[in-house]
Design an enzyme around this catalytic site. Structure first.
Site, PDB file in Angstrom:
ATOM      1  N   MET A 419       0.866  -1.178   0.000  1.00 33.44           N
ATOM      2  CA  MET A 419       0.000   0.000   0.000  1.00 33.44           C
ATOM      3  C   MET A 419       0.904   1.229   0.000  1.00 33.44           C
ATOM      4  SD  MET A 419      -2.884  -1.231   2.749  1.00 33.44           S
ATOM      5  CE  MET A 419      -3.971   0.133   2.319  1.00 33.44           C
ATOM      6  N   SER A 420       0.838   2.019  -1.059  1.00 40.29           N
ATOM      7  CA  SER A 420       1.717   3.171  -1.206  1.00 40.29           C
ATOM      8  C   SER A 420       0.897   4.397  -1.564  1.00 40.29           C
ATOM      9  CB  SER A 420       2.767   2.901  -2.287  1.00 40.29           C
ATOM     10  OG  SER A 420       3.555   4.050  -2.503  1.00 40.29           O
ATOM     11  N   ASP A 421       1.197   5.518  -0.885  1.00 33.87           N
ATOM     12  CA  ASP A 421       0.457   6.739  -1.140  1.00 33.87           C
ATOM     13  C   ASP A 421       1.079   7.563  -2.251  1.00 33.87           C
ATOM     14  OD1 ASP A 421       2.701   7.300   0.319  1.00 33.87           O
ATOM     15  OD2 ASP A 421       1.816   8.977   1.401  1.00 33.87           O
ATOM     16  N   LYS A 422       2.310   7.240  -2.643  1.00 34.63           N
ATOM     17  CA  LYS A 422       2.961   8.012  -3.693  1.00 34.63           C
ATOM     18  C   LYS A 422       4.136   7.214  -4.237  1.00 34.63           C
ATOM     19  CE  LYS A 422       5.269  10.522  -0.009  1.00 34.63           C
ATOM     20  NZ  LYS A 422       5.504  11.817   0.577  1.00 34.63           N
ATOM     21  N   THR A 425       7.783   6.365  -2.404  1.00 35.54           N
ATOM     22  CA  THR A 425       8.016   5.215  -1.547  1.00 35.54           C
ATOM     23  C   THR A 425       8.675   4.088  -2.326  1.00 35.54           C
ATOM     24  OG1 THR A 425       6.031   5.838  -0.330  1.00 35.54           O
ATOM     25  CG2 THR A 425       6.901   3.645   0.073  1.00 35.54           C
TER      26      THR A 425
END
Length: 649
Positions: A419-422, A425
């Site tokens: 799970m990555s917000d941008k 990462t």
């Protein structure tokens, strides 16, 4: 607080007065009042010390807590039961054969737990014994971090770690700004801008702070990293009246961050120790159990069930046999040597004792060394393999792998969901200037990772062009193209457009150069680069808020537009240009009139400046989708071809 409650009716005042002293102590602190530079008044508040402990055990709690951890394992409960049964006379084996192996197993596991927690204690002691400079009696004095108290004035210098949550009072910069790196707090490598209170910015020396007084009223300790509500009451130097000045998050420095790009700052402590926001967000060291340990417990339960079945069947068989054949056991000589554990006249008790004997004798069905073998394998794996693994060594920061605990070794690499917000990462916040398109011409030889991935998906083979091994660039710039490098861009068809492109890269950003600092008339230090005695191109380092900006400025530098100086009102760069037929380096300064910084809503950065020739220029850079919406709809020869190049990139 009591006076306010009494004015509003007195109900809350009565309720609070009825609480016991222990209850008041356990109530969450909703607000606090701090007297700056006045330790006697702050002692009455009984703020927590700046001592921080992240360890799991203490000398008193180690034995009970570690024993609890060991008995979370099912096998240890079983072997303890067997050890207790072996003490009784009916046991067919000596208690030494069951108790000593159990003690050995528990000792090895507890020793490992203690060793790992000792390392936490050592790390805590190293942090708590760090030195910080405070102002006491008008003089600077070095003390340990754990001796720092709320309300004290401290001095920090460039590169120092921040020991507590602080309010910035003044900085060595004329404009009162400083930068902090918050990588330890939120993982972001970009620098955050902080600003001192304007009313206290002129108070810079330790002697000035000897007579300094102020009262900070703020919210109680809380875990919110990005909010702060409070104000400080200061005495106006001219009117001598008390003035209430608001404190915003821009003035707050959080423990765990580091100071950057400023000679020194003066600040007051508002939260210390476990009241700091970073510690409010932390939790006690958890007791983690790996998936394999949980599987072992399941296997132990199954083996114990088989053991019970064997013992039950055996005890029923003994009871049945004793009931039918017990009177014929003359060879046991029961009449002359009676036994409490075998009574032909009482087959029920005989079967019960047989069940207990079976639990002890068949106990080796569950190997007591199972957990010890697993623990030893984990420890060897952590300290002999992981810590010495060359593939896990980070050369840039000279940091080897450090396994702080061996409890979860087998969980490494068992990734099920990302799970990555941008993208930062996944890209490790590393950006390289690889290709560009200017005036409808694409520059940069080579194949990007995106191009290579698309080619593989389409089944097309792309060959990387050969690069000159003698040509080396700074990290962040990886564009090979002889048409732009070494000032060859002046020979292109549109050198004026290329000049504007490179000027935008060198001017439109928020990067701060690090190097020699020059003193201003008030004796402060200002981050001005360039001039005699200043660093060379190779020595000058940039502190950027994002890797994208850093890559753009490095590209401008490699193309001959060397950004070397920033003040609050201007940005300067050195450009190689022809002056009367002679190639010279000329410093150009652009006066900054307004900046609209990049954010996730605008998706672009805009800068209004005045060029050296007096023209007003608006520079804008950002996401291609946002920029394209603002391009001239007609009479734009580069629009379509640039879009094609972006698709190719």
């Amino acid at each position: 607080m009591a006076e306010e409650d009494s004015r509003s009716g007195g109900t809350d005042n009565v309720c609070i007065s009825c609480l016991s002293s222990d209850a008041k102590k356990n109530m969450p602190e909703t607000s606090r009042t701090i007297h700056c530079n006045n330790p006697s008044k702050n002692e009455e508040k009984k703020f927590v010390s700046n001592y921080v402990a992240t360890s799991k055990y203490t000398l008193l709690s180690f034995l009970p807590k570690s024993m609890f951890e060991q008995y979370r394992r099912s096998a240890n409960l079983y072997f303890t039961l067997v050890a207790v049964l072996s003490v009784f006379p009916f046991s067919p084996v000596s208690y030494i054969t069951t108790i000593f192996p159990l003690l050995f197993v528990l000792s090895v596991a507890m020793f490992k737990e203690g060793l790992e927690d000792f390392k936490r204690h050592t790390a805590d002691q190293e942090i708590n014994s760090s030195k910080v400079t405070v102002v006491r009696n008008g003089k600077l004095q070095e003390i340990r971090w754990d001796a720092l108290e709320v309300g004290e004035i401290i001095q920090l210098k460039n590169g120092d770690r921040i020991p507590a949550d602080l309010v910035v009072l003044s900085t060595s910069q004329v404009e009162g700004i400083c930068y902090v790196e918050t990588m330890n707090l939120d993982g972001e490598t970009n620098l955050k801008i902080k600003k001192a209170l304007e009313e206290t910015q002129k108070v810079i020396s330790a002697s000035d702070f000897d007579s300094f007084s102020g009262v900070v009223t703020c919210e109680g300790p809380n875990p919110s990293l990005y909010t702060f509500t409070g104000n400080i009451d200061l005495q106006d130097r001219e009117t001598k009246e008390m003035k209430k000045v608001p404190i915003t998050p821009v003035q707050i420095l959080l423990r765990g961050s580091s100071l950057r790009n400023v000679e020194q700052i003066m600040a007051v402590v508002v939260y210390s120790g476990h009241d700091t926001k970073v510690m409010q967000n932390s939790t006690n060291a958890p007791s983690k159990r790996s998936h394999i340990e949980q599987q072992l417990d399941s296997i132990i339960y199954f083996m114990f069930f088989l053991l019970l079945c064997m013992c039950v069947v055996g005890s029923l068989g003994v009871a049945t046999w004793t009931s039918s054949e017990g009177d014929d056991t003359w060879y046991l000589d029961i009449k002359d040597n009676p036994s409490n554990y075998f009574d032909p006249d009482n087959p029920g008790s005989t079967g019960a004792f047989s069940f207990l004997n079976g639990l002890i004798l068949y106990g080796y069905l569950i190997p007591i060394s199972l957990y010890v073998s697993v623990e030893i394998a984990k420890v060897v794996q952590s300290f002999a393999f992981m810590n010495l693994d060359r593939e896990m060594y980070h050369e840039e920061s000279d940091t080897p792998c450090l396994a702080r605990t061996s409890n979860l070794n087998e969980e490494l690499g068992m990734i099920q969901i990302i799970m990555s917000d941008k993208t930062g990462t996944l890209t490790r916040n590393i950006m390289e200037f690889f290709k560009c398109t200017i005036a409808g011409v694409a520059y940069g030889r080579g194949v990007t990772e995106v191009e290579a991935a698309n080619a593989r998906r389409l089944g097309v083979h792309l060959e990387q062009p050969k690069k000159d091994p003698n040509v080396k660039f700074e990290k962040g710039f990886n564009m090979h193209d002889d048409r732009l490098l070494k000032d060859q861009w002046v020979k292109e068809a549109h050198p004026d457009v290329i000049n504007k492109f490179c000027t935008l890269l060198a001017v439109c950003h928020t990067i701060v150069p690090e190097g020699v600092r020059e003193a201003d008339p008030e004796g402060r230090k200002e981050a001005l680069e360039g001039g005699a005695g200043n660093p060379t191109r190779e020595e000058l380092k940039y502190e950027a808020e994002s890797p994208d900006e850093l890559a753009f400025v490095l590209a401008a530098k490699e193309l001959g537009f060397f950004f070397n100086k920033r003040t609050t009102t201007a940005v300067s760069f050195i450009q190689r240009m022809s002056v009367k037929g002679v190639l010279k380096e000329v410093e150009l300064s652009y006066e900054i009139l307004a900046i609209l910084e990049f954010n996730s809503t605008r998706k672009r950065m805009s800068l209004v400046c005045k060029a050296p020739d007096g023209k007003l220029i608006l520079f804008c850079k950002g996401a291609d989708s946002v920029i394209y919406e603002r391009l001239k709809a007609t009479d734009n020869p580069y629009k379509d071809v640039t879009l094609e190049h972006l698709a190719e990139f």
